[in-house]
Design an enzyme around this catalytic site. Structure first.
Site: not given
Ligand code: NAD
Length: 298
Positions: A173, A242
């Site tokens: 990834k 990150k």
């Molecule tokens: P996001 O910030 O939209 O979602 C993360 C969620 O986690 C939020 O709803 C937040 O409230 C929650 N959260 C934060 N701290 C928390 C805690 N202590 N306990 C419980 N919930 C908590 O982020 P995202 O874009 O959905 O990304 C999530 C993961 O997926 C990341 O690791 C990111 O790198 C990866 N990712 C994102 C994408 C993208 O296009 N957005 C694509 C592939 C992978």
């Protein structure tokens, strides 16, 4: 309709649509997120709301999580009484986040002491792919676990079993995300130059997309989020920063030089400083616009 109960911690931009797909497929869900806005739509569809990660893991045997950073993953799994590790029912934890191989192997080892299985399953394909079920899902875990979890994971997209070692899928990834960020930065530079010279951005992107310079930024991010000026691809600058940082750390640990990756990391740091950590990472193009004194719109 399977009716199986699953836990889901972290239902944001990616986790939210993935959780909705599980409900669509007939799974029952128990969810937790620090944001009520994130859990609300799932609760409205019948998901059970838990008060902590540990409560999710006391209700469901299989728990998935999609959380922003390695530090948050470590805290949610291992941190105190509320940590997933203290759940009384959990047998398998699936991490859909991009957390890097370091945290994956550390957390996997701690969970193994309690006989809880760990599955890395980072995903690629963005929010669009999460909604459509067309993500690439990179999975490292023991083969029998992989086989048992296929129905759940196939809900999200296409599966790739990278091996059994914790963290291996995370490395795949990180390699992908470093390349995706590089494409975004390099395409922003090329587009700023072309537009400053007088080329129509739409014509230039069309040329690139049938020529050898085409890439994920020219084919998707520019037409969708930069040329219309919406900058709403759905991935935060801080998260891309990150990912590239984790990639460079990993490369350095293994003695693999990444000169281009280092420059891309700095561009993301500049974008984060200029437009904030929550800005969409396509704002990299806006930094180039400001530096070059042009607007890349079409
Ligand atoms: P996001 O910030 O939209 O979602 C993360 C969620 O986690 C939020 O709803 C937040 O409230 C929650 N959260 C934060 N701290 C928390 C805690 N202590 N306990 C419980 N919930 C908590 O982020 P995202 O874009 O959905 O990304 C999530 C993961 O997926 C990341 O690791 C990111 O790198 C990866 N990712 C994102 C994408 C993208 O296009 N957005 C694509 C592939 C992978």
């Amino acid at each position: 309709m399977t009716g199986q109960l699953l836990g889901f911690v972290g239902v944001g931009r990616m986790g939210g649509p993935m959780a909705h797909r599980l409900l669509d497929a007939g799974y029952r869900l128990c969810v937790y997120d620090v944001s009520e806005e994130a859990t609300g739509p799932l609760v409205a569809r019948g998901a059970q709301l838990a008060a902590s990660p540990a409560e999710v893991a006391s209700i469901a045997e299989v728990v998935l999580m999609s959380l922003p950073t390695p530090a948050i993953v470590r805290e949610v799994v291992l941190g105190g009484n509320a940590g997933i590790i203290n759940g009384s029912s959990i047998r398998t934890l699936i991490d859909l986040s991009t957390t890097g191989p370091g945290v994956a192997s550390e957390v996997a080892a701690r969970l193994a002491e309690r006989d809880i299985g760990w599955v890395d399953a980072p995903v690629s394909g963005g929010v669009t792919g999460a909604k459509a079920g067309t993500l690439a899902v990179m999975v490292s875990c023991p083969t029998p676990t992989y086989q048992a979890l296929q129905p759940v994971l196939k809900t999200f997209g296409k599966l790739f079993h990278t091996g059994e070692k914790p963290g291996l899928a995370q490395t795949a990834k990180l390699a992908n995300n470093m390349l995706a960020a590089t494409a975004l930065v390099a395409t922003s530079e090329a587009m700023a130059m072309g537009v400053k010279a007088g080329l129509d951005p739409k014509v230039l992107i069309d040329i690139i997309n049938v020529s050898s310079g085409r890439n994920s930024a020219s084919q998707d991010k520019f037409p969708r989020a930069v040329l219309p000026g919406t900058f709403d691809f759905g991935f935060a600058t801080a998260l891309s920063h990150k990912d590239v940082r984790l990639c460079l750390d990993e490369a350095q640990n293994m003695g693999v030089p990444m000169l281009v990756g280092a420059a891309v990391l700095e561009m993301l740091a500049v974008t984060k400083a200029r437009f904030g950590p929550d800005s969409d990472f396509t704002m990299v193009a806006k930094v180039l616009e400001e530096w070059a004194g042009v607007e890349i719109r079409g």
